[in-house]
Design a protein around this motif. Structure first.
Motif, PDB file in Angstrom:
ATOM      1  N   SER A  64      49.848 -36.692  80.918  1.00 52.47           N
ATOM      2  CA  SER A  64      49.719 -36.936  79.479  1.00 52.47           C
ATOM      3  C   SER A  64      51.066 -37.269  78.865  1.00 52.47           C
ATOM      4  O   SER A  64      51.196 -38.239  78.113  1.00 52.47           O
ATOM      5  N   GLU A  65      52.079 -36.484  79.182  1.00 51.58           N
ATOM      6  CA  GLU A  65      53.418 -36.715  78.635  1.00 51.58           C
ATOM      7  C   GLU A  65      53.990 -38.059  79.083  1.00 51.58           C
ATOM      8  O   GLU A  65      54.622 -38.765  78.304  1.00 51.58           O
ATOM      9  N   VAL A  68      52.251 -40.651  76.970  1.00 55.45           N
ATOM     10  CA  VAL A  68      52.723 -40.576  75.586  1.00 55.45           C
ATOM     11  C   VAL A  68      54.125 -41.172  75.462  1.00 55.45           C
ATOM     12  O   VAL A  68      54.416 -41.900  74.514  1.00 55.45           O
ATOM     13  N   ARG A  69      54.982 -40.885  76.420  1.00 53.01           N
ATOM     14  CA  ARG A  69      56.362 -41.388  76.374  1.00 53.01           C
ATOM     15  C   ARG A  69      56.481 -42.835  76.872  1.00 53.01           C
ATOM     16  O   ARG A  69      57.566 -43.387  76.920  1.00 53.01           O
ATOM     17  N   TRP A  97      45.721 -31.025  78.659  1.00 54.60           N
ATOM     18  CA  TRP A  97      46.988 -30.288  78.621  1.00 54.60           C
ATOM     19  C   TRP A  97      47.036 -29.127  79.604  1.00 54.60           C
ATOM     20  O   TRP A  97      47.779 -28.161  79.429  1.00 54.60           O
ATOM     21  N   THR A 146      46.962 -42.400  72.989  1.00 52.61           N
ATOM     22  CA  THR A 146      48.210 -41.676  73.236  1.00 52.61           C
ATOM     23  C   THR A 146      48.597 -40.856  72.008  1.00 52.61           C
ATOM     24  O   THR A 146      49.178 -39.778  72.142  1.00 52.61           O
ATOM     25  N   GLU A 147      48.256 -41.341  70.815  1.00 49.54           N
ATOM     26  CA  GLU A 147      48.531 -40.558  69.601  1.00 49.54           C
ATOM     27  C   GLU A 147      47.736 -39.257  69.624  1.00 49.54           C
ATOM     28  O   GLU A 147      48.237 -38.203  69.242  1.00 49.54           O
ATOM     29  N   ARG A 150      49.287 -36.802  71.956  1.00 49.03           N
ATOM     30  CA  ARG A 150      50.452 -36.185  71.306  1.00 49.03           C
ATOM     31  C   ARG A 150      50.006 -35.094  70.329  1.00 49.03           C
ATOM     32  O   ARG A 150      50.585 -34.020  70.275  1.00 49.03           O
ATOM     33  N   THR A 151      48.961 -35.382  69.549  1.00 47.45           N
ATOM     34  CA  THR A 151      48.453 -34.435  68.563  1.00 47.45           C
ATOM     35  C   THR A 151      47.803 -33.229  69.236  1.00 47.45           C
ATOM     36  O   THR A 151      47.970 -32.104  68.794  1.00 47.45           O
ATOM     37  N   SER A 154      49.701 -29.865  70.139  1.00 46.83           N
ATOM     38  CA  SER A 154      49.887 -28.831  69.118  1.00 46.83           C
ATOM     39  C   SER A 154      48.562 -28.153  68.792  1.00 46.83           C
ATOM     40  O   SER A 154      48.516 -26.954  68.557  1.00 46.83           O
TER      41      SER A 154
END
Length: 173
Positions: A64-65, A68-69, A97, A146-147, A150-151, A154
Motif C-alpha cells: 500500500s505504501e 501511495v508513494r 493495512w 491511492t488517496e 492514504r486515508t 488513519s
C-alpha cells in the motif's frame, strides 16, 4: 557497482522495489525468488527492509505504501470481477493495512469468527490468497484509490464501530 546504480530516482534500492512489485501480485517468497533469481530468504529480507523503510507493519501495508508513494506502478484498471458484501467492504481498509483478525474484530466491535469468515470470503471474491494482492486488486478493480489507501491508514488506527464505511467507495451492482 555504485550505490547510484543500485537505487532508482527515489533512492529506494531497485531490488526492494522489484520484490515489492512481485509480492503485490500475490506471489510467495519462493515464487518471487525464482522470478527474480534470488533465494527465498533474500526475498524475505528485501521485503522486511522495504516494510521498515515505509514504517509498515506487514506486507499488504508495505505494498500500500509503495503504491501511495508511487514507488511501484499502479495496476491497469479492470472491471470489477466480484461484488462484495457490506461486511467485506468494511474489512477492506484493515486487510490493506495488514491488521490481524483480532485487531479488526476489536476495532469494529464484531465477533472474531465473523471477521475471519468475511476476510476469507473477501479474498475468495477477489480471487486471491494473498493480502498484498488484495491491495493490487482493490486498485485494479476500482474498489480503492491511492488517496483512499492514504486515508485508510488513519481510519484504521482510529476507527471504532462502522465509521470506516464512510471512507469506502459505494457498492457496485
Amino acid at each position: 557497482m555504485t550505490t547510484a546504480s543500485r537505487t532508482d530516482v527515489t533512492g529506494v534500492p531497485k531490488r526492494e522495489v522489484a520484490v515489492v512489485q512481485v509480492i503485490a501480485f500475490g506471489l510467495t517468497a519462493r515464487r518471487a525468488a525464482r522470478i527474480l533469481g534470488l533465494k527465498p530468504s533474500t526475498v524475505e529480507s528485501y521485503a522486511r527492509k522495504a516494510g521498515q523503510r515505509v514504517g509498515a507493519s506487514g506486507r499488504a501495508a508495505t505494498v500500500s505504501e509503495f503504491y501511495v508513494r508511487k514507488w511501484i506502478p499502479l495496476p491497469e484498471p479492470m472491471p470489477v470481477a466480484a461484488s462484495l458484501t457490506d461486511g467485506q467492504r468494511e474489512l477492506l481498509p484493515f486487510v490493506v493495512w495488514s491488521k490481524t483478525y483480532k485487531q479488526m474484530a476489536s476495532r469494529l466491535g464484531r465477533p472474531l469468527a465473523s471477521v475471519r469468515s468475511d476476510t476469507v470470503q473477501l479474498m475468495q471474491a477477489l480471487g486471491t490468497k494473498s493480502r498484498p494482492h488484495v491491495v493490487t486488486l482493490s486498485l485494479q478493480y476500482g474498489l480503492a484509490t491511492t488517496e483512499q489507501l492514504r486515508t485508510w491508514v488513519s481510519l484504521v488506527s482510529e476507527v471504532q464501530g462502522t465509521a470506516v464505511a464512510g471512507g469506502l467507495p459505494p457498492a457496485r451492482e
